[in-house]
Design a protein around this motif. Structure first.
Motif, PDB file in Angstrom:
ATOM      1  N   GLU A 241      55.563  59.104  43.126  1.00 57.48           N
ATOM      2  CA  GLU A 241      54.803  57.916  43.396  1.00 57.48           C
ATOM      3  C   GLU A 241      54.952  57.248  42.480  1.00 57.48           C
ATOM      4  O   GLU A 241      54.876  57.197  41.148  1.00 57.48           O
ATOM      5  CB  GLU A 241      53.387  58.501  43.666  1.00 57.48           C
ATOM      6  N   LEU A 242      54.734  55.596  42.880  1.00 59.18           N
ATOM      7  CA  LEU A 242      54.886  54.691  41.832  1.00 59.18           C
ATOM      8  C   LEU A 242      53.350  54.004  41.673  1.00 59.18           C
ATOM      9  O   LEU A 242      52.461  54.426  42.589  1.00 59.18           O
ATOM     10  CB  LEU A 242      55.731  53.455  42.325  1.00 59.18           C
ATOM     11  N   ASP A 243      53.312  53.230  40.738  1.00 59.52           N
ATOM     12  CA  ASP A 243      51.630  52.600  40.598  1.00 59.52           C
ATOM     13  C   ASP A 243      51.568  51.617  41.232  1.00 59.52           C
ATOM     14  O   ASP A 243      52.480  51.006  42.075  1.00 59.52           O
ATOM     15  CB  ASP A 243      51.879  52.172  38.908  1.00 59.52           C
ATOM     16  N   ARG A 244      50.266  51.047  41.446  1.00 58.37           N
ATOM     17  CA  ARG A 244      49.933  50.108  42.405  1.00 58.37           C
ATOM     18  C   ARG A 244      49.048  49.125  41.694  1.00 58.37           C
ATOM     19  O   ARG A 244      48.260  49.393  40.887  1.00 58.37           O
ATOM     20  CB  ARG A 244      49.310  50.458  43.708  1.00 58.37           C
ATOM     21  N   ILE A 245      49.502  47.694  41.990  1.00 59.26           N
ATOM     22  CA  ILE A 245      48.509  46.500  41.347  1.00 59.26           C
ATOM     23  C   ILE A 245      48.293  45.650  42.509  1.00 59.26           C
ATOM     24  O   ILE A 245      48.990  45.298  43.210  1.00 59.26           O
ATOM     25  CB  ILE A 245      49.525  45.920  40.204  1.00 59.26           C
ATOM     26  N   ARG A 246      46.988  45.397  42.250  1.00 62.32           N
ATOM     27  CA  ARG A 246      46.549  44.488  43.480  1.00 62.32           C
ATOM     28  C   ARG A 246      46.118  43.152  42.622  1.00 62.32           C
ATOM     29  O   ARG A 246      45.078  43.208  41.703  1.00 62.32           O
ATOM     30  CB  ARG A 246      45.240  44.909  44.395  1.00 62.32           C
ATOM     31  N   LEU A 247      46.581  41.977  42.941  1.00 62.46           N
ATOM     32  CA  LEU A 247      46.111  40.656  42.301  1.00 62.46           C
ATOM     33  C   LEU A 247      45.208  40.133  43.373  1.00 62.46           C
ATOM     34  O   LEU A 247      45.546  39.773  44.758  1.00 62.46           O
ATOM     35  CB  LEU A 247      47.384  39.831  42.247  1.00 62.46           C
ATOM     36  N   THR A 248      44.058  39.617  42.989  1.00 62.60           N
ATOM     37  CA  THR A 248      43.087  38.887  43.960  1.00 62.60           C
ATOM     38  C   THR A 248      42.978  37.362  43.451  1.00 62.60           C
ATOM     39  O   THR A 248      42.815  37.457  42.353  1.00 62.60           O
ATOM     40  CB  THR A 248      41.732  39.731  44.065  1.00 62.60           C
ATOM     41  N   GLY A 249      42.808  36.444  44.399  1.00 60.25           N
ATOM     42  CA  GLY A 249      42.745  35.133  43.866  1.00 60.25           C
ATOM     43  C   GLY A 249      42.878  34.224  44.961  1.00 60.25           C
ATOM     44  O   GLY A 249      42.927  34.386  46.107  1.00 60.25           O
ATOM     45  N   THR A 250      43.157  32.874  44.444  1.00 63.21           N
ATOM     46  CA  THR A 250      43.325  31.777  45.411  1.00 63.21           C
ATOM     47  C   THR A 250      44.269  30.956  45.068  1.00 63.21           C
ATOM     48  O   THR A 250      45.217  31.355  44.110  1.00 63.21           O
ATOM     49  CB  THR A 250      41.947  30.603  45.386  1.00 63.21           C
ATOM     50  N   GLY A 251      44.906  30.000  45.784  1.00 64.60           N
ATOM     51  CA  GLY A 251      45.983  29.366  45.453  1.00 64.60           C
ATOM     52  C   GLY A 251      47.288  29.775  46.353  1.00 64.60           C
ATOM     53  O   GLY A 251      47.224  30.254  47.615  1.00 64.60           O
ATOM     54  N   ASP A 252      48.509  29.453  45.912  1.00 69.71           N
ATOM     55  CA  ASP A 252      49.595  29.886  46.860  1.00 69.71           C
ATOM     56  C   ASP A 252      50.268  31.497  46.644  1.00 69.71           C
ATOM     57  O   ASP A 252      51.087  31.763  45.791  1.00 69.71           O
ATOM     58  CB  ASP A 252      50.798  28.963  46.335  1.00 69.71           C
ATOM     59  N   VAL A 253      49.469  32.179  47.586  1.00 71.75           N
ATOM     60  CA  VAL A 253      49.749  33.757  47.260  1.00 71.75           C
ATOM     61  C   VAL A 253      51.137  33.869  47.718  1.00 71.75           C
ATOM     62  O   VAL A 253      51.976  34.900  47.135  1.00 71.75           O
ATOM     63  CB  VAL A 253      48.669  34.582  48.059  1.00 71.75           C
ATOM     64  N   ALA A 254      51.686  33.281  48.685  1.00 70.99           N
ATOM     65  CA  ALA A 254      52.941  33.545  49.394  1.00 70.99           C
ATOM     66  C   ALA A 254      53.804  33.474  48.267  1.00 70.99           C
ATOM     67  O   ALA A 254      54.941  33.907  47.992  1.00 70.99           O
ATOM     68  CB  ALA A 254      53.215  32.699  50.652  1.00 70.99           C
ATOM     69  N   ALA A 255      53.798  32.071  47.524  1.00 71.27           N
ATOM     70  CA  ALA A 255      54.710  31.833  46.644  1.00 71.27           C
ATOM     71  C   ALA A 255      54.582  32.833  45.442  1.00 71.27           C
ATOM     72  O   ALA A 255      55.757  33.187  44.791  1.00 71.27           O
ATOM     73  CB  ALA A 255      54.411  30.369  45.804  1.00 71.27           C
ATOM     74  N   ALA A 256      53.445  33.399  45.213  1.00 67.22           N
ATOM     75  CA  ALA A 256      53.392  34.178  44.019  1.00 67.22           C
ATOM     76  C   ALA A 256      54.079  35.441  44.511  1.00 67.22           C
ATOM     77  O   ALA A 256      54.708  36.307  43.444  1.00 67.22           O
ATOM     78  CB  ALA A 256      51.874  34.633  43.766  1.00 67.22           C
ATOM     79  N   ALA A 257      53.953  35.841  45.915  1.00 63.71           N
ATOM     80  CA  ALA A 257      54.807  37.267  46.293  1.00 63.71           C
ATOM     81  C   ALA A 257      55.963  36.814  46.087  1.00 63.71           C
ATOM     82  O   ALA A 257      56.823  37.749  45.739  1.00 63.71           O
ATOM     83  CB  ALA A 257      54.255  37.313  47.810  1.00 63.71           C
ATOM     84  N   GLU A 258      56.691  35.825  46.097  1.00 63.29           N
ATOM     85  CA  GLU A 258      58.030  35.657  46.026  1.00 63.29           C
ATOM     86  C   GLU A 258      58.413  35.681  44.561  1.00 63.29           C
ATOM     87  O   GLU A 258      59.467  36.577  44.294  1.00 63.29           O
ATOM     88  CB  GLU A 258      58.334  34.127  46.640  1.00 63.29           C
ATOM     89  N   ALA A 259      57.605  35.414  43.920  1.00 67.14           N
ATOM     90  CA  ALA A 259      58.192  35.223  42.148  1.00 67.14           C
ATOM     91  C   ALA A 259      57.929  36.621  41.703  1.00 67.14           C
ATOM     92  O   ALA A 259      59.138  37.056  40.984  1.00 67.14           O
ATOM     93  CB  ALA A 259      56.876  34.355  41.784  1.00 67.14           C
ATOM     94  N   VAL A 260      57.043  37.297  42.113  1.00 68.42           N
ATOM     95  CA  VAL A 260      57.091  38.598  41.585  1.00 68.42           C
ATOM     96  C   VAL A 260      58.012  39.896  42.040  1.00 68.42           C
ATOM     97  O   VAL A 260      58.378  40.555  41.573  1.00 68.42           O
ATOM     98  CB  VAL A 260      55.650  39.503  41.552  1.00 68.42           C
TER      99      VAL A 260
END
Lengths: 325, 385
Positions: A241-260
């Protein structure tokens, strides 16, 4: 390091305090312990983690020389252990799961009695009793009958009796069962301190948190067999199993997903309106780069939560059942 | 041995720390000795409530007290009440005119109120005898005075004559076997012996529950995790049972001797009988505490067995008064043999050689029971692990 690949400690390693090799114990048709092997070095805290009925207490009964093994061997400081090997028992301090103290007697009287059974006496015993009473925090109640004590105080005395003769190996069998959180923490701190002083500790528990906190190495035991053995991280890696990270916030979440997603450590990323759930390798190392990438992509972070697989996950992975079953 | 003594020491401490034992070990046996002694009533020579004043009353008090009769001088109402409540065997009312008749050496009349105590008839007889002696002496003085002798000189002459004559001695020999068996027994002697036998066994069996408690608490397991062999653990527990039984017996011996003046005969032999009987009790306690895992059941069985064997073995009612068949059955109990051994040294002044048969039987009981107890205790230690 599953059982099949675990090394069988057939001979003592340099300086090993305890070596248990292929221990088997049957009660009628029931095989309570089936080929258990492990070794403990000086200053090491070794955990036997498993549910009730897994074979932990039977294993420590053989290690403490109370029960004879049907097969396999136990040595302490290179000397064989068994019910008739009286002298080697001087090196072992057993803290049983039961409150093995006389309720009518005071803490001091209990300590004096068990000290005499260890062959101690005179000023040496009285001095050591005073020391142990200080260690377990019962010096001010030393003369009270133990039946007047709280559950936590009795547990502390139970441990104190195990420590009295300064054993090389301290065996603690579920020492925190039925103890309030404050006393439980005090007991865990005591065990950490003893280990820090170089005492080898064999610790059985079905509390995952205790095993993770105290033990240098852990054997996961179920149905009388060691299912896996290793450090906490080694065991966790067994699950895949791998680790999990949840980022919570506002702004451009979709762009952040692409970046990570572009980061090597990130295996998978799912985005919704206000959060981003990532599956990553080695979260503690990767989290800084992930936060930077998400922020640069236009996400304003309110919270970062890391979840890592634990021994509960390992037990589930290895046995197909939860640890508390 | 050091380990076994440590176990013995802690078991004795636990026994003494148990508050319920304060009554059943220290108080209750002595109460029973007192109660049984008061039933026997052997040592008392009677209690008289005396009403009245004057020479006759004074001389009667002196005469009764010299005969070891307790006299309390009271008013009429109080005297009657004492008799009615059983606190005096008889009340003797000496009227004023009786003093005059007494001084004149004439016939005199006193009133005696007799209670319904077992002792009352005997005490009444003692009073009558004392009065008869006084009246006779006064009659002699009056006769001598009538012959012209001064009264004081007459008394002195009678006293001198009495000193010259060796009084006749009456010895009564009771040919009844039972009477001979209890001859020389003090008022509290039987109660003390019987309760020693009863309580040594009873307390040992009731205390066997501590063996079960040690297993339940995990102390036995912890003991065997120490450098202690099974033999040492068994030996320690056996010694502990022996110490508890001997303690109970020695306590009853010491306190009954101090408080009630009980004569135990040859003390060394009495202690020897106690120790051998305590070994029997220790073996029985080991069996009960090892064979049973339930404390309440073991406690109940221990008390029941202790009482039944005590009753059957003569610890509640003298075995000498049993019918022949029951007496033969009683001899199957160690209690009866211990009772017989104590009777031999206490009542008949016998020595070691004479009580060897009883000691031999008790030792055989002890050997068998301790062997079985040790075997069961070893098995119970395995269960404790």
């Amino acid at each position: 390091m599953t059982r099949d690949t675990a090394p069988h400690p057939a001979t003592d390693g340099p300086g090993d305090v305890l070596v248990a090799t292929d221990l088997v114990r049957r009660f009628g048709d029931l095989v309570a312990v089936d080929g258990v092997s492990f070794r403990i070095a000086p200053g090491e805290t070794y955990g036997l983690l498993g549910p009730n009925g897994a074979g932990k207490t039977t294993t420590i009964s053989m290690v403490a020389g109370l029960l004879a093994a049907d097969a396999g061997t136990v040595t302490i400081l290179g000397r064989p252990v068994g019910p008739h090997r009286i002298d080697v028992k001087r090196h072992v301090g057993l803290v049983p799961q039961d409150l093995a103290i006389y309720p009518e007697l005071s803490a001091r009287e209990n300590l004096l009695f068990f000290g005499r059974l260890q062959g101690m006496g005179g000023k040496e015993l009285r001095h050591r009793v005073d020391e142990v009473l200080e260690i377990v925090g019962l010096a001010d109640r030393a003369k009270d009958a133990t039946k007047e004590y709280s559950g936590g105080m009795k547990r502390r005395l139970n441990i104190g009796i195990g420590l009295l003769h300064s054993p090389t190996l301290l065996i603690l069998d579920e020492p925190t069962v039925g103890v309030d959180p404050q006393s439980r923490n005090a007991i865990l701190e005591s065990v950490e301190a003893l280990s820090g002083e170089g005492m080898a500790v064999l610790y059985t528990t079905h509390y995952m948190e205790e095993a993770e906190r105290l033990c240098d190495r852990i054997a996961i035991i179920d149905s009388g067999r060691v299912q896996a053995e290793g450090t906490r991280d080694e065991l966790v890696r067994l699950t895949g199993e791998l680790d999990r990270i949840r980022l919570t916030g506002t702004g451009d979440v979709a762009a952040a997903a692409e970046a990570v997603r572009a980061l090597d450590a990130v295996d998978h990323a799912d985005a919704d309106r206000h959060s981003l759930l990532l599956v990553v390798r080695d979260a503690p190392t990767a989290v800084a780069a992930i936060v930077t990438a998400a922020t640069r992509a236009g996400m304003s972070l309110a919270d970062v939560e890391i979840t890592r697989p634990n021994l509960e996950s390992v037990f589930l992975h290895l046995t197909g059942k939860a640890l508390r079953d | 041995m050091r380990t076994a003594l440590a176990i013995t020491n802690v078991e004795l401490r636990r026994f003494l720390a148990d508050r319920s034992n304060i009554f059943f070990v220290f108080v209750f046996p002595l109460l029973l000795v007192l109660f049984i002694g008061s039933q026997f009533g052997g040592g008392s020579s009677g209690r008289v409530a005396l009403v009245g004043a004057g020479d006759l009353a004074d001389d009667l008090v002196t005469a009764l007290e010299s005969d070891h009769v307790g006299v309390t001088r009271v008013g009429l109402d109080e005297g009657r009440e004492l008799v009615a409540r059983g606190r005096a065997d008889v009340a003797v009312v000496v009227p004023a005119e009786a003093n005059g008749a007494y001084a004149a050496g004439e016939d005199l009349t006193v009133q005696v109120v007799v209670g319904n105590q077992a002792q009352s008839q005997t005490t009444e007889q003692r009073v009558a005898t004392a009065l008869g002696d006084l009246a006779l002496r006064q009659g002699q003085v009056a006769a001598l005075a009538g012959a012209g002798l001064d009264a004081e000189a007459a008394r002195a002459a009678l006293a001198a004559a009495g000193a010259l004559v060796q009084p006749a001695r009456l010895e009564v020999t009771n040919v009844s076997e039972i009477a001979q068996e209890f001859a020389g027994l003090g008022q509290f002697d039987y109660g003390a012996t019987s309760n020693l036998i009863l309580f040594v066994f009873l307390i040992s069996l009731a205390g066997s529950t501590t063996l079960i408690q040690s297993r339940r608490l995990g102390v036995t397991r912890r003991t065997l995790a120490a450098p202690v062999s099974t033999g040492q653990a068994v030996g320690g527990q056996a010694l502990a049972r022996l110490a508890i039984a001997s303690f109970q017996g020695a306590y009853i011996m010491a306190m009954s001797s101090l408080l009630f003046g009980v004569e135990w005969g040859n003390v060394a032999l009495a202690l020897l009988i106690l120790v051998v009987f305590a070994l029997v009790a220790a073996g029985a306690a080991m069996i009960v505490g090892s064979a049973i895992d339930n404390e309440a059941a073991a406690g109940g069985l221990g008390v029941g067995l202790g009482l039944v064997l005590g009753a059957l073995g003569g610890a509640m009612y003298p075995i000498e008064l049993f019918p022949d068949t029951l007496r033969r059955v009683a001899m199957a109990t160690p209690h009866a043999w211990a009772s017989q051994a104590f009777a031999d040294i206490q009542r008949h002044g016998r020595g070691l050689v004479e009580i060897l048969p009883e000691l031999g039987v008790l030792a055989a009981y002890a050997a068998v029971l301790i062997a079985i107890g040790a075997w069961l205790l070893r098995r119970s230690l395995a269960r404790a692990i």
